[in-house]
Design a protein around this motif. Sequence first.
Motif, PDB file in Angstrom:
ATOM      1  N   SER A  88       0.828  -1.209   0.000  1.00 54.44           N
ATOM      2  CA  SER A  88       0.000   0.000   0.000  1.00 54.44           C
ATOM      3  C   SER A  88       0.861   1.256   0.000  1.00 54.44           C
ATOM      4  N   HIS A  89       0.364   2.296  -0.684  1.00 58.77           N
ATOM      5  CA  HIS A  89       1.057   3.577  -0.655  1.00 58.77           C
ATOM      6  C   HIS A  89       1.046   4.186   0.740  1.00 58.77           C
ATOM      7  N   MET A  90       0.207   3.642   1.631  1.00 57.92           N
ATOM      8  CA  MET A  90       0.176   4.115   3.007  1.00 57.92           C
ATOM      9  C   MET A  90       1.163   3.373   3.897  1.00 57.92           C
ATOM     10  N   GLN A  91       1.953   2.490   3.295  1.00 62.21           N
ATOM     11  CA  GLN A  91       2.957   1.746   4.045  1.00 62.21           C
ATOM     12  C   GLN A  91       4.370   2.012   3.530  1.00 62.21           C
ATOM     13  N   VAL A  92       4.555   3.132   2.855  1.00 67.36           N
ATOM     14  CA  VAL A  92       5.902   3.553   2.457  1.00 67.36           C
ATOM     15  C   VAL A  92       6.326   4.693   3.390  1.00 67.36           C
ATOM     16  N   PRO A  93       7.631   4.886   3.610  1.00 70.86           N
ATOM     17  CA  PRO A  93       8.087   5.889   4.577  1.00 70.86           C
ATOM     18  C   PRO A  93       7.552   7.292   4.332  1.00 70.86           C
ATOM     19  N   SER A  94       7.457   7.686   3.058  1.00 70.27           N
ATOM     20  CA  SER A  94       7.041   9.066   2.762  1.00 70.27           C
ATOM     21  C   SER A  94       5.610   9.354   3.177  1.00 70.27           C
ATOM     22  N   TRP A  95       4.789   8.316   3.350  1.00 69.46           N
ATOM     23  CA  TRP A  95       3.405   8.566   3.767  1.00 69.46           C
ATOM     24  C   TRP A  95       3.364   9.202   5.159  1.00 69.46           C
ATOM     25  N   GLY A  96       4.346   8.880   5.984  1.00 66.93           N
ATOM     26  CA  GLY A  96       4.423   9.515   7.295  1.00 66.93           C
ATOM     27  C   GLY A  96       4.646  11.014   7.185  1.00 66.93           C
ATOM     28  N   ASP A  97       5.354  11.460   6.125  1.00 63.68           N
ATOM     29  CA  ASP A  97       5.563  12.893   5.909  1.00 63.68           C
ATOM     30  C   ASP A  97       4.283  13.576   5.454  1.00 63.68           C
ATOM     31  N   VAL A  98       3.427  12.837   4.758  1.00 58.12           N
ATOM     32  CA  VAL A  98       2.156  13.387   4.278  1.00 58.12           C
ATOM     33  C   VAL A  98       1.228  13.675   5.461  1.00 58.12           C
ATOM     34  N   LYS A  99       1.227  12.778   6.450  1.00 58.56           N
ATOM     35  CA  LYS A  99       0.304  12.893   7.585  1.00 58.56           C
ATOM     36  C   LYS A  99       0.947  13.751   8.685  1.00 58.56           C
ATOM     37  N   ALA A 100       0.915  15.048   8.473  1.00 57.75           N
ATOM     38  CA  ALA A 100       1.623  15.990   9.343  1.00 57.75           C
ATOM     39  C   ALA A 100       1.091  16.013  10.771  1.00 57.75           C
ATOM     40  N   ASP A 101      -0.166  15.628  10.992  1.00 59.49           N
ATOM     41  CA  ASP A 101      -0.740  15.650  12.336  1.00 59.49           C
ATOM     42  C   ASP A 101      -0.378  14.411  13.151  1.00 59.49           C
ATOM     43  N   TRP A 102       0.349  13.492  12.542  1.00 55.42           N
ATOM     44  CA  TRP A 102       0.757  12.259  13.202  1.00 55.42           C
ATOM     45  C   TRP A 102       2.286  12.192  13.253  1.00 55.42           C
ATOM     46  N   ARG A 103       2.802  11.516  14.237  1.00 57.82           N
ATOM     47  CA  ARG A 103       4.193  11.115  14.220  1.00 57.82           C
ATOM     48  C   ARG A 103       4.261   9.772  13.485  1.00 57.82           C
ATOM     49  N   SER A 104       5.404   9.472  12.914  1.00 59.76           N
ATOM     50  CA  SER A 104       5.503   8.198  12.206  1.00 59.76           C
ATOM     51  C   SER A 104       6.814   7.502  12.523  1.00 59.76           C
ATOM     52  N   GLU A 105       6.778   6.177  12.487  1.00 60.82           N
ATOM     53  CA  GLU A 105       7.964   5.354  12.685  1.00 60.82           C
ATOM     54  C   GLU A 105       7.911   4.177  11.725  1.00 60.82           C
ATOM     55  N   SER A 106       9.062   3.738  11.298  1.00 61.84           N
ATOM     56  CA  SER A 106       9.167   2.527  10.489  1.00 61.84           C
ATOM     57  C   SER A 106       9.569   1.381  11.405  1.00 61.84           C
ATOM     58  N   LEU A 107       8.771   0.314  11.371  1.00 62.37           N
ATOM     59  CA  LEU A 107       9.043  -0.871  12.184  1.00 62.37           C
ATOM     60  C   LEU A 107       9.549  -1.986  11.293  1.00 62.37           C
ATOM     61  N   GLY A 108      10.462  -2.791  11.819  1.00 64.70           N
ATOM     62  CA  GLY A 108      10.985  -3.916  11.056  1.00 64.70           C
ATOM     63  C   GLY A 108      10.961  -5.190  11.875  1.00 64.70           C
ATOM     64  N   TRP A 109      10.563  -6.286  11.226  1.00 64.74           N
ATOM     65  CA  TRP A 109      10.581  -7.610  11.850  1.00 64.74           C
ATOM     66  C   TRP A 109      11.808  -8.363  11.318  1.00 64.74           C
ATOM     67  N   PHE A 110      12.600  -8.940  12.221  1.00 66.42           N
ATOM     68  CA  PHE A 110      13.818  -9.651  11.844  1.00 66.42           C
ATOM     69  C   PHE A 110      13.741 -11.108  12.313  1.00 66.42           C
ATOM     70  N   ASP A 111      14.201 -12.030  11.457  1.00 62.75           N
ATOM     71  CA  ASP A 111      14.211 -13.439  11.849  1.00 62.75           C
ATOM     72  C   ASP A 111      15.469 -13.745  12.661  1.00 62.75           C
ATOM     73  N   GLU A 112      15.643 -15.020  13.008  1.00 67.02           N
ATOM     74  CA  GLU A 112      16.763 -15.420  13.860  1.00 67.02           C
ATOM     75  C   GLU A 112      18.114 -15.120  13.224  1.00 67.02           C
ATOM     76  N   GLY A 113      18.141 -15.092  11.892  1.00 63.74           N
ATOM     77  CA  GLY A 113      19.385 -14.810  11.199  1.00 63.74           C
ATOM     78  C   GLY A 113      19.649 -13.332  10.997  1.00 63.74           C
ATOM     79  N   GLY A 114      18.778 -12.491  11.547  1.00 61.63           N
ATOM     80  CA  GLY A 114      18.945 -11.047  11.409  1.00 61.63           C
ATOM     81  C   GLY A 114      18.457 -10.491  10.087  1.00 61.63           C
ATOM     82  N   ARG A 115      17.687 -11.300   9.349  1.00 64.84           N
ATOM     83  CA  ARG A 115      17.177 -10.864   8.038  1.00 64.84           C
ATOM     84  C   ARG A 115      15.853 -10.129   8.223  1.00 64.84           C
ATOM     85  N   LEU A 116      15.698  -8.981   7.546  1.00 64.05           N
ATOM     86  CA  LEU A 116      14.457  -8.217   7.604  1.00 64.05           C
ATOM     87  C   LEU A 116      13.380  -8.961   6.825  1.00 64.05           C
ATOM     88  N   VAL A 117      12.282  -9.338   7.497  1.00 64.21           N
ATOM     89  CA  VAL A 117      11.249 -10.162   6.869  1.00 64.21           C
ATOM     90  C   VAL A 117       9.880  -9.484   6.847  1.00 64.21           C
TER      91      VAL A 117
END
Length: 373
Positions: free
Chosen positions: A24-53
């Motif tokens: 979704s276009h609402m799940q790219v980092p720049s969408w957080g810049d569009v929503k000025a009334d909200w704070r935004s953070e990017s979250l990442g899930w990593f497996d046991e090998g340290g790979r972003l999944v």
Amino acid sequence: MILCLKTINRDEHLAFVRTRASVSHMQVPSWGDVKADWRSESLGWFDEGGRLVGVGLVLLRPLPKLKRYLAYLPEGPVIDWSAPDLERWLEPMLTYLKGRGAFSVRMGPPVVARRWSAATVKAAMADAQARRLRDVEATAHEPRAFDIADRLRRMGWQQTEAGSEDVFAVGQPRHVFQVPFAGRPLQDIRRSLNQQWRRNIKKADKAGVKVVQGGYGDLPAFYEIYVETAERDRFTPRPLAYFQRMWTALTAEDPERMRLYLARHQNEVLAAATMLTVGEHVWYSYGASTSRNREAQPNNAIQWRMMSDAHSLGAGVYDLRGITDTLEESNHLLGLLRFKVGTGGEAIEYLGEWNYPLSKTLHKALGFYLSRR
């Protein structure tokens, strides 16, 4: 599989998005810049090998006078929704957001539940007994969606409807209309348009309607007729600054992320629309048209140009976004549904949005507050 969740930077987030065909276009980092009334953070899930999944863009909205937040992941997160161990994906997210001060979490799993063909929707609109799309027999069901819904309920998530129109209003449409493009030549897509659509495209061409791509400087022209559209269709318009911020933020991330199209006739803009692209998914985002010279059919012309360009970009799906679930003739949005059905695509029902109250007292208090506004 043990999963670790932590914040990631924009580059990591965007690199993961680029590995997926549809996000979704609402799940790219720049969408957080569009929503000025909200704070935004990017979250990442990593497996046991340290790979972003998996990744998720979370928007945080502060509760008035308190350092507590409503956390919202629109049309996300981007994780393996078919995993039999959803708890291992979602529980670390809830733990992290509770530590950030969130009192409630809302998310919109990008999971399709049902599909209705254009023919089925058209027949339903003609049936006086059909009141709502959700009550019409679907053309196709996605069994895994109902299994996911059951698991979410067992985990304590609560299915919700779109929010009310206020400062805390959140929510994306549960029902949308999409035209599948994958593996189809453009000629086949045009043949799938209904007769009225094909006739109107020819009529616009004969009338001399020219559809052109605009830029940042053309946003005021778009906005002028967008405000007219809002008054006619009875919705509250966003300010011009919102669209200017959207253009700046999205195109800085990717020059092709957002486009603006204008349908001109005799030096007048009759219609305008924005188009968003992430991977193989293309959205018709915002549209506007004037009531003047409607017989020139600028809306069909602009949509066909956007569909043609989306196809050239390699789109797998052209998404016309939200549609009404109500099929009664008294519904003022039924005309828009008819317009979208004319593309020959399909109505899609997603799993909907889900809430998880981390603080039941604050979550309930907010619901009461919103219901009184």
